[in-house]
Design an enzyme around this catalytic site. Structure first.
Site, PDB file in Angstrom:
ATOM      1  N   ASN A   1       1.655   4.496  -0.908  1.00 12.21           N
ATOM      2  CA  ASN A   1       1.362   4.057   0.462  1.00 12.21           C
ATOM      3  C   ASN A   1      -0.124   4.298   0.702  1.00 12.21           C
ATOM      4  O   ASN A   1      -0.549   5.437   0.868  1.00 12.21           O
ATOM      5  CB  ASN A   1       2.232   4.880   1.433  1.00 12.21           C
TER       6      ASN A   1
ATOM      7  N   LYS B   1      -1.830   3.516   3.237  1.00 13.80           N
ATOM      8  CA  LYS B   1      -2.152   3.726   4.659  1.00 13.80           C
ATOM      9  C   LYS B   1      -3.362   2.856   5.035  1.00 13.80           C
ATOM     10  O   LYS B   1      -3.522   1.792   4.448  1.00 13.80           O
ATOM     11  CB  LYS B   1      -2.377   5.212   4.948  1.00 13.80           C
TER      12      LYS B   1
ATOM     13  N   HIS C   1       7.555   4.952   9.257  1.00  9.42           N
ATOM     14  CA  HIS C   1       6.761   6.077   8.743  1.00  9.42           C
ATOM     15  C   HIS C   1       6.401   6.997   9.906  1.00  9.42           C
ATOM     16  O   HIS C   1       6.161   6.528  11.024  1.00  9.42           O
ATOM     17  CB  HIS C   1       5.491   5.549   8.068  1.00  9.42           C
TER      18      HIS C   1
ATOM     19  N   GLU D   1       3.811   8.454  10.741  1.00  8.54           N
ATOM     20  CA  GLU D   1       2.528   8.173  11.405  1.00  8.54           C
ATOM     21  C   GLU D   1       2.689   7.040  12.424  1.00  8.54           C
ATOM     22  O   GLU D   1       2.012   7.019  13.445  1.00  8.54           O
ATOM     23  CB  GLU D   1       1.450   7.855  10.355  1.00  8.54           C
TER      24      GLU D   1
ATOM     25  N   GLU E   1      10.666  12.268   4.107  1.00  8.81           N
ATOM     26  CA  GLU E   1       9.298  12.759   4.158  1.00  8.81           C
ATOM     27  C   GLU E   1       9.186  13.798   5.273  1.00  8.81           C
ATOM     28  O   GLU E   1       8.967  13.436   6.441  1.00  8.81           O
ATOM     29  CB  GLU E   1       8.332  11.613   4.452  1.00  8.81           C
TER      30      GLU E   1
ATOM     31  N   GLY F   1       0.380  14.834   3.604  1.00  7.10           N
ATOM     32  CA  GLY F   1      -1.064  15.033   3.590  1.00  7.10           C
ATOM     33  C   GLY F   1      -1.501  16.476   3.728  1.00  7.10           C
ATOM     34  O   GLY F   1      -2.687  16.752   3.908  1.00  7.10           O
TER      35      GLY F   1
ATOM     36  N   SER G   1       2.936  15.034  -0.025  1.00  9.35           N
ATOM     37  CA  SER G   1       2.079  15.778  -0.954  1.00  9.35           C
ATOM     38  C   SER G   1       2.544  15.734  -2.414  1.00  9.35           C
ATOM     39  O   SER G   1       2.406  16.717  -3.130  1.00  9.35           O
ATOM     40  CB  SER G   1       1.903  17.222  -0.475  1.00  9.35           C
TER      41      SER G   1
END
Ligand code: PGA
Length: 251
Positions: A10, A12, A95, A97, A165, A171, A211
């Protein structure tokens, strides 16, 4: 039929034409690799170019989101059909985010999944708890709530991927422990089976994200409950991404 394992990148809001070219130069051709599907999800504007460039390497492309409607007056949005036209085979949906940055995201997950399916695209449905929810032992309740979409019969017969996730692992360099990953993947399988009122096929893939790096991927991929990985940061470097793909060969 059992599915191939999925290694998905991904990007992003990162990456550009230069990165696509770098992959073409540095990422080996993996067409002969068995039992593995490799996917990269770049930003919308690069989907077409990435599709053309990556098909020679044996890498598929996917999008990071789609609109919940098929078409209409939605300035700046992108439909699943447009994504399909550019050669994609997957769409990441929900996702964290996006759930965090767009207020209505949670309420549109089911429609987005449907739009992906309408275009024969496989949805990668992201779920996961945040740190506070984890500390309060609320992970199960959060996942049950996020997986409610499976209570609708529409998803019984279709191909889907669920990406677990944990938000605190994205991250952050912090990975969920191996027992935690196994346990949560089993829980997700159980929640979906209960929603469908039947065992979901072993071929429905539940992948882990948060991660994942070359130095921890082997152990994660070895877990029986893990059918693949969703990788952010490490998918932006062709060498790192290929190291993870190589681990699959060993696993
Ligand atoms: P990360 O991102 O690998 O950089 O943690 C994963 C993701 O957000 O899908």
């Amino acid at each position: 039929m059992p599915h191939d394992k999925l290694i998905a990148g991904n990007w992003k809001m990162n990456g550009d034409i230069k990165l696509i070219e770098e992959f073409v130069k540095k990422f080996p051709n993996i067409k002969s690799f068995q039992n593995i599907e490799v996917l990269i999800c770049p930003s919308f504007p690069y989907l077409g170019q990435a599709f053309e460039a990556f098909k020679r390497l044996g890498i598929k492309v996917g999008a990071q989101d789609c609109h919940y409607k098929t078409n209409g007056a939605y300035t700046g949005d992108v439909s699943s059909k447009m994504i399909r036209d550019l050669g994609a085979s997957y769409i990441i949906i929900g996702h964290s985010e996006r759930r965090d940055n767009y207020q209505s995201e949670d309420s549109h997950i089911f429609e987005k999944v449907k739009r992906a399916i309408d275009e024969n695209l496989t949805p990668i449905i992201c779920v996961g708890e945040n740190l506070a929810e984890r500390q309060n032992n609320d992970t199960e309740a959060v996942l049950k709530n996020q997986l409610k979409i499976f209570l609708k019969n529409d998803l019984k017969e279709v191909d889907f991927v669920v990406a677990y996730e944990p938000k605190w692992a994205i991250g952050s360099g912090q990975v969920a422990s191996l027992p935690e990953i196994s346990k949560t993947h089993s829980l997700i399988r159980e929640i979906i089976s209960q929603a469908f009122n039947m065992e979901i096929e072993r071929s429905s893939r539940i992948i882990y994200g948060g991660s994942v790096k070359p130095d921890n991927s082997e152990k994660i991929l070895k877990l029986e409950e893990v059918d693949g990985v969703l990788i952010g940061g490490a998918s932006l470097d062709p060498q790192d991404f290929f190291s993870i793909v190589k681990e699959f060969k060993k696993v």
